[in-house]
Design an enzyme around this catalytic site. Structure first.
Site, PDB file in Angstrom:
ATOM      1  N   HIS A   1      18.245 -36.917  -5.330  1.00  0.00           N
ATOM      2  CA  HIS A   1      16.946 -37.271  -4.019  1.00  0.00           C
ATOM      3  C   HIS A   1      15.663 -36.602  -4.198  1.00  0.00           C
ATOM      4  O   HIS A   1      15.296 -36.328  -2.784  1.00  0.00           O
ATOM      5  CB  HIS A   1      17.464 -36.231  -2.737  1.00  0.00           C
ATOM      6  CG  HIS A   1      19.273 -36.853  -2.131  1.00  0.00           C
ATOM      7  ND1 HIS A   1      19.317 -38.091  -1.743  1.00  0.00           N
ATOM      8  CD2 HIS A   1      20.291 -36.325  -2.587  1.00  0.00           C
ATOM      9  CE1 HIS A   1      20.916 -38.888  -1.980  1.00  0.00           C
ATOM     10  NE2 HIS A   1      21.063 -37.055  -2.345  1.00  0.00           N
TER      11      HIS A   1
ATOM     12  N   ASN B   1      -1.451   2.110   5.806  1.00  0.00           N
ATOM     13  CA  ASN B   1      -0.818   1.158   5.540  1.00  0.00           C
ATOM     14  C   ASN B   1      -0.382   0.553   6.861  1.00  0.00           C
ATOM     15  O   ASN B   1      -0.340   1.003   7.698  1.00  0.00           O
ATOM     16  CB  ASN B   1       0.464   1.918   4.778  1.00  0.00           C
ATOM     17  CG  ASN B   1       0.432   2.400   4.045  1.00  0.00           C
ATOM     18  OD1 ASN B   1      -0.167   2.449   2.741  1.00  0.00           O
ATOM     19  ND2 ASN B   1       1.426   2.917   3.100  1.00  0.00           N
ATOM     20  N   GLY B   2      -1.025  -0.708   6.691  1.00  0.00           N
ATOM     21  CA  GLY B   2      -0.536  -1.446   8.367  1.00  0.00           C
ATOM     22  C   GLY B   2      -1.218  -2.023   7.864  1.00  0.00           C
ATOM     23  O   GLY B   2      -2.794  -2.879   7.182  1.00  0.00           O
TER      24      GLY B   2
ATOM     25  N   ARG C   1       4.769  -0.495  -5.910  1.00  0.00           N
ATOM     26  CA  ARG C   1       5.202  -0.608  -4.750  1.00  0.00           C
ATOM     27  C   ARG C   1       4.163  -2.452  -5.053  1.00  0.00           C
ATOM     28  O   ARG C   1       4.419  -3.096  -4.396  1.00  0.00           O
ATOM     29  CB  ARG C   1       4.323   0.170  -3.567  1.00  0.00           C
ATOM     30  CG  ARG C   1       6.152   0.901  -3.263  1.00  0.00           C
ATOM     31  CD  ARG C   1       5.311   1.654  -2.066  1.00  0.00           C
ATOM     32  NE  ARG C   1       4.782   1.372  -1.105  1.00  0.00           N
ATOM     33  CZ  ARG C   1       5.815   1.488  -0.114  1.00  0.00           C
ATOM     34  NH1 ARG C   1       6.779   1.929  -0.860  1.00  0.00           N
ATOM     35  NH2 ARG C   1       5.711   0.843   0.942  1.00  0.00           N
TER      36      ARG C   1
ATOM     37  N   CYS D   1       1.082  -1.177   0.429  1.00  0.00           N
ATOM     38  CA  CYS D   1       0.405  -0.266   0.131  1.00  0.00           C
ATOM     39  C   CYS D   1       1.109   1.577   0.049  1.00  0.00           C
ATOM     40  O   CYS D   1       1.942   1.353   0.254  1.00  0.00           O
ATOM     41  CB  CYS D   1      -0.856   0.322   1.149  1.00  0.00           C
ATOM     42  SG  CYS D   1      -1.578  -1.965   1.500  1.00  0.00           S
TER      43      CYS D   1
ATOM     44  N   LYS E   1       6.181  -4.601  -4.028  1.00  0.00           N
ATOM     45  CA  LYS E   1       7.600  -4.725  -4.231  1.00  0.00           C
ATOM     46  C   LYS E   1       8.211  -4.223  -2.609  1.00  0.00           C
ATOM     47  O   LYS E   1       9.164  -5.143  -2.303  1.00  0.00           O
ATOM     48  CB  LYS E   1       8.027  -2.786  -4.785  1.00  0.00           C
ATOM     49  CG  LYS E   1       9.330  -3.024  -5.153  1.00  0.00           C
ATOM     50  CD  LYS E   1      10.043  -3.479  -6.059  1.00  0.00           C
ATOM     51  CE  LYS E   1      11.664  -2.925  -5.800  1.00  0.00           C
ATOM     52  NZ  LYS E   1      12.462  -4.455  -6.195  1.00  0.00           N
TER      53      LYS E   1
ATOM     54  N   TRP F   1      -3.301  -3.111  -1.376  1.00  0.00           N
ATOM     55  CA  TRP F   1      -2.428  -4.226  -1.538  1.00  0.00           C
ATOM     56  C   TRP F   1      -3.711  -4.395  -0.964  1.00  0.00           C
ATOM     57  O   TRP F   1      -3.098  -5.447   0.347  1.00  0.00           O
ATOM     58  CB  TRP F   1      -2.012  -4.332  -1.735  1.00  0.00           C
ATOM     59  CG  TRP F   1      -0.704  -6.063  -1.842  1.00  0.00           C
ATOM     60  CD1 TRP F   1      -0.021  -5.875  -3.257  1.00  0.00           C
ATOM     61  CD2 TRP F   1      -0.529  -6.597  -1.195  1.00  0.00           C
ATOM     62  NE1 TRP F   1       0.231  -7.690  -3.663  1.00  0.00           N
ATOM     63  CE2 TRP F   1      -0.128  -7.745  -2.418  1.00  0.00           C
ATOM     64  CE3 TRP F   1      -0.771  -7.047   0.362  1.00  0.00           C
ATOM     65  CZ2 TRP F   1       0.896  -8.928  -1.834  1.00  0.00           C
ATOM     66  CZ3 TRP F   1      -0.192  -8.265   0.513  1.00  0.00           C
ATOM     67  CH2 TRP F   1      -0.216  -9.152  -0.579  1.00  0.00           C
TER      68      TRP F   1
ATOM     69  N   GLU G   1      17.749 -17.629  -7.611  1.00  0.00           N
ATOM     70  CA  GLU G   1      17.339 -16.494  -7.511  1.00  0.00           C
ATOM     71  C   GLU G   1      16.896 -17.013  -9.116  1.00  0.00           C
ATOM     72  O   GLU G   1      15.699 -16.354  -9.296  1.00  0.00           O
ATOM     73  CB  GLU G   1      18.622 -15.719  -7.987  1.00  0.00           C
ATOM     74  CG  GLU G   1      18.300 -13.909  -8.191  1.00  0.00           C
ATOM     75  CD  GLU G   1      16.696 -13.771  -7.732  1.00  0.00           C
ATOM     76  OE1 GLU G   1      17.195 -13.709  -6.416  1.00  0.00           O
ATOM     77  OE2 GLU G   1      16.759 -12.270  -8.504  1.00  0.00           O
TER      78      GLU G   1
ATOM     79  N   LYS H   1      13.209 -15.248 -10.517  1.00  0.00           N
ATOM     80  CA  LYS H   1      13.034 -14.488 -11.321  1.00  0.00           C
ATOM     81  C   LYS H   1      12.041 -14.876 -12.110  1.00  0.00           C
ATOM     82  O   LYS H   1      10.415 -14.176 -12.950  1.00  0.00           O
ATOM     83  CB  LYS H   1      14.090 -13.856 -11.359  1.00  0.00           C
ATOM     84  CG  LYS H   1      15.077 -12.737 -11.145  1.00  0.00           C
ATOM     85  CD  LYS H   1      14.866 -11.625 -10.443  1.00  0.00           C
ATOM     86  CE  LYS H   1      13.436 -11.645  -9.794  1.00  0.00           C
ATOM     87  NZ  LYS H   1      14.576 -11.468  -8.631  1.00  0.00           N
TER      88      LYS H   1
ATOM     89  N   GLU I   1       8.421 -15.086 -10.864  1.00  0.00           N
ATOM     90  CA  GLU I   1       7.750 -14.278 -10.283  1.00  0.00           C
ATOM     91  C   GLU I   1       6.859 -13.745 -11.228  1.00  0.00           C
ATOM     92  O   GLU I   1       5.907 -13.013 -11.407  1.00  0.00           O
ATOM     93  CB  GLU I   1       8.956 -13.227  -9.415  1.00  0.00           C
ATOM     94  CG  GLU I   1       9.053 -13.515  -8.392  1.00  0.00           C
ATOM     95  CD  GLU I   1      10.122 -12.625  -7.827  1.00  0.00           C
ATOM     96  OE1 GLU I   1       9.749 -11.884  -6.256  1.00  0.00           O
ATOM     97  OE2 GLU I   1      10.848 -11.662  -8.402  1.00  0.00           O
TER      98      GLU I   1
HETATM   99  C1  G6P Z   1       9.259  -8.799  -2.282  1.00  0.00           C
HETATM  100  C2  G6P Z   1       9.771  -7.948  -3.321  1.00  0.00           C
HETATM  101  C3  G6P Z   1      11.105  -8.678  -3.972  1.00  0.00           C
HETATM  102  C4  G6P Z   1      12.128  -8.257  -2.621  1.00  0.00           C
HETATM  103  C5  G6P Z   1      11.451  -8.824  -0.844  1.00  0.00           C
HETATM  104  C6  G6P Z   1      12.079  -7.982  -0.043  1.00  0.00           C
HETATM  105  O1  G6P Z   1       8.870  -9.883  -2.203  1.00  0.00           O
HETATM  106  O2  G6P Z   1       9.164  -8.498  -4.322  1.00  0.00           O
HETATM  107  O3  G6P Z   1      11.576  -8.451  -4.648  1.00  0.00           O
HETATM  108  O4  G6P Z   1      13.514  -9.182  -2.639  1.00  0.00           O
HETATM  109  O5  G6P Z   1      10.245  -8.206  -0.782  1.00  0.00           O
HETATM  110  O6  G6P Z   1      12.669  -6.819   0.243  1.00  0.00           O
HETATM  111  P1  G6P Z   1      13.259  -6.546   0.547  1.00  0.00           P
HETATM  112  O7  G6P Z   1      13.268  -4.878   0.287  1.00  0.00           O
HETATM  113  O8  G6P Z   1      14.205  -6.683   2.031  1.00  0.00           O
HETATM  114  O9  G6P Z   1      14.950  -6.695  -0.150  1.00  0.00           O
END
Ligand code: G6P
Length: 609
Positions: A505, A98-99, A27, A2, A604, A74, A482, A486, A489
């Site tokens: 395994h 927010n929160g 975000r 948010c 984000k 969100w 990673e 990616k 996501e």
């Molecule tokens: C969310 C984002 C990721 C990020 C993660 C941790 O899931 O979409 O891209 O890696 O949060 O966020 P930070 O800001 O703590 O690195």
């Protein structure tokens, strides 16, 4: 997640609110709304979907005002509906939040008994009614009522509130979620993120935990958690407008992938000029780093994978124990806490709630020394840490982290070298070699970016797949993780990563001709082992897509596709191998037509649990 923006000015603030909300879009959100005070009335427009649709509706309804608040939501409590979107209104009082309010059910019951009717399923609506209830009881003005209400709330909040009865100010409060005030000339702003107000002002005041504030055209007053007036420092934000704009690129993710040579170059600049010195991590770092005997890394998502990579460097070079844990797990665990271990949090945003709470938990367990590796200056996590190292990636807008990750790796490598030096484990020659490898890193990353046309050809094949497996070993196992993250996501293809040695395994059962298997196979001591693991895949009909560096000596054959990454850059090889897996995810998502910068259901900055 948010986002909040608010403005009070002589001019029409509606364009400011819309612009601010657009800059908060990155975000992650699923609905948006604004409320304005005009002619002693509150008007509101809300829409599910994009800010642009809400802005069109506001324009069609002729919204103009000199006081207003806006929000991107969100969904947490209650589905994605217009009724659940913010602002929420009670009797002429409008607010954005927010929160998460944890005791909202109890408050809802109490307010229901007092005759308040609820229009939404949110935890937020109770706050609007509570403020009205206190005003009705004659408990002070809008600020006084807000100060009373926040003491009845448990949970986390950043709040901005306006009222038709008080058209000359906004009031706001923060606890557990960031909120700042932007100071203009005869106009002032509130926002959850500096990018929302940077088009209007760079002078910002960050509210502290428990603060409330009143924001008028000609002045701002901040109060601490005991409602006493307090001075908070003004900061000049260094966020650049160009980092918030797309320029010639199609997506922010694409732009941010291509910015990596520059971002890494900026992050290592001080080391290239001044060597591996403890002061890279803060003024008092030498005293702290000299005394530590181990490292505990805490992070979420991509930042966690940066931590997993760092473990190889820290244990390998500095010869000290390093454990890495997902913040949301650590925070609820009575972990063994050695006070001589440095707690390192890694966070792009500096506001991920689980990472923040894990840091607090570590401190409560007696961890005295903390270091934050973060990309957003003045955000909550570095402010709560003893030592800080800012990566200099610049604003990262794409939800899927790219340049933040590789700059985190660059910072963590420097930490490992500094620790190794302090422990007398690095000779002058080794140090010179580390410096040379670091110096060559932006160039190596640029060469990896040049592989893009070859990766595009692979992405076309991946776009038709349902699943993918990523394999790596040692230092490159976190890069396989990673790569899988990616891909899932942004393309929504189910992807998993395994250390290649673990294949037999379990995951080998999934391998058939429909399963593409991506292998990260640089020429290092584990290469022969990785080659054996690849044979296991081929023998089951799996199609291999191998990223192998110039020295790996790999040939293409049936079912084995190879892209040659640049010449091996030693211990920094994981950074270079990150680039092709980012490009693979990006181009696969492009081919599938997904919303690359704003993937479904993701945000984000994850500011809730
Ligand atoms: C969310 C984002 C990721 C990020 C993660 C941790 O899931 O979409 O891209 O890696 O949060 O966020 P930070 O800001 O703590 O690195």
């Amino acid at each position: 997640m948010c986002g909040i923006v608010g403005a009070i000015a002589d001019r029409d603030v509606v364009p400011v609110l819309i612009e601010g909300l657009k800059r908060l879009e990155y975000r992650g959100y699923d609905s948006a709304g604004i409320a304005v005070v005009n002619d002693r009335d509150v008007r509101r427009v809300r829409r599910t979907g994009r800010v642009a649709e809400m802005a069109d509706a506001a324009a069609a309804e002729g919204f103009h005002a000199s006081l207003g608040i806006g929000h991107t939501r969100w969904a947490t409590h209650g589905g994605v509906t217009e009724a659940n979107a913010h602002p929420h209104i009670s009797h002429g009082i409008a607010l954005v939040h927010n929160g998460i309010i944890e005791n909202h059910e109890e408050q809802r019951e109490k307010l229901g008994a007092l005759g308040y009717a609820f229009e939404s399923q949110t935890d937020t609506e109770v706050i609007a009614h509570l403020i009205h209830h206190h005003l009705k009881q004659g408990n002070g003005d809008l600020l006084g009522a807000l100060q009373r209400v926040v003491k009845e709330l448990t949970g986390a909040y950043a709040l901005a509130v306006i009222s038709r009865a008080e058209p000359g100010r906004m009031v706001c409060a923060r606890m557990g979620c960031p909120l700042l005030i932007g100071l203009g000339e005869g106009e002032n702003f509130v926002a959850s993120d500096v990018s929302a107000v940077v088009q209007a002002t760079r002078n910002v005041v960050f509210l502290e935990e428990g603060d409330t504030a009143e924001v008028a055209r000609d002045g701002v007053r901040v109060y601490d958690r005991n409602d006493q007036p307090v001075e908070r420092e003004t900061h000049v934000s260094s966020v650049s407008l160009s980092s918030l704009e797309l320029g010639p690129y199609r997506h922010f993710m694409q732009k941010e992938i291509h910015e990596q040579p520059r971002a890494i170059g900026d992050t290592i600049e001080a080391t290239i000029d001044g060597g591996f010195v403890p002061e890279l991590f803060g003024r008092n770092a030498a005293a702290v780093l000299e005394g530590i005997e181990g490292v505990q890394i805490l992070a979420c998502g991509t930042s966690y994978y940066a931590g997993l990579t760092a473990r190889y460097w820290i244990e390998g070079m500095a010869g000290m124990p390093c454990s890495v844990e997902i913040a949301s797990e650590y925070r609820y665990r009575q972990a063994y806490a050695d006070p001589k271990h440095l707690v390192v949090t890694i966070s792009q945003s500096g506001e991920t709630l689980d990472t923040m709470e894990a840091l607090k938990h570590a401190k409560s367990l007696g961890r005295a020394h903390t270091l934050s590796i973060c990309n957003v200056p003045e955000s909550a996590i570095p402010r709560a840490s003893e030592l800080v190292c800012y990566t200099r990636a610049g604003a990262e807008i794409g939800v899927a982290s790219t340049k933040a990750f590789t700059t985190q790796l660059a910072a963590l490598f420097q930490l490992a070298v500094v620790l190794a030096k302090l422990r007398g484990r690095l000779g002058a020659d080794d140090e010179a070699q580390c410096l040379e490898q670091l110096r060559q890193l932006p160039g190596g990353v640029q060469q990896a970016l040049n592989l893009e046309p070859q990766v595009v050809a692979w992405a076309e094949k991946f776009a038709a797949k349902q699943n993918a497996l990523f394999l790596g070993r040692g230092l490159h196992y976190p890069i396989a993780l990673e790569g899988a993250l990616k891909l899932k996501e942004i393309s929504y293809i189910h992807a998993e990563a395994y250390p290649a040695g673990e294949l037999k395994h379990g995951p080998l059962a999934l391998v058939d001709s429909a399963m593409p298997v991506v292998v990260i196979a640089p020429n290092n001591s584990l290469l022969e082992k990785v080659k054996s693991n690849m044979q296991e895949v081929r023998a089951r009909g799996g199609e291999l897509f191998v990223f192998a560096d110039q020295d790996s000596n790999f040939g293409e054959s049936e079912g084995v596709h190879v892209i040659r990454t640049p010449r091996h850059v030693g211990l920094l090889s994981p950074v270079v191998h990150t680039i092709p897996v980012q490009l693979l995810a990006y181009h696969t998502a492009l081919a599938r037509g997904t919303d690359v910068d704003k993937p479904r259901n993701l945000a984000k900055s994850v500011t809730v649990e």
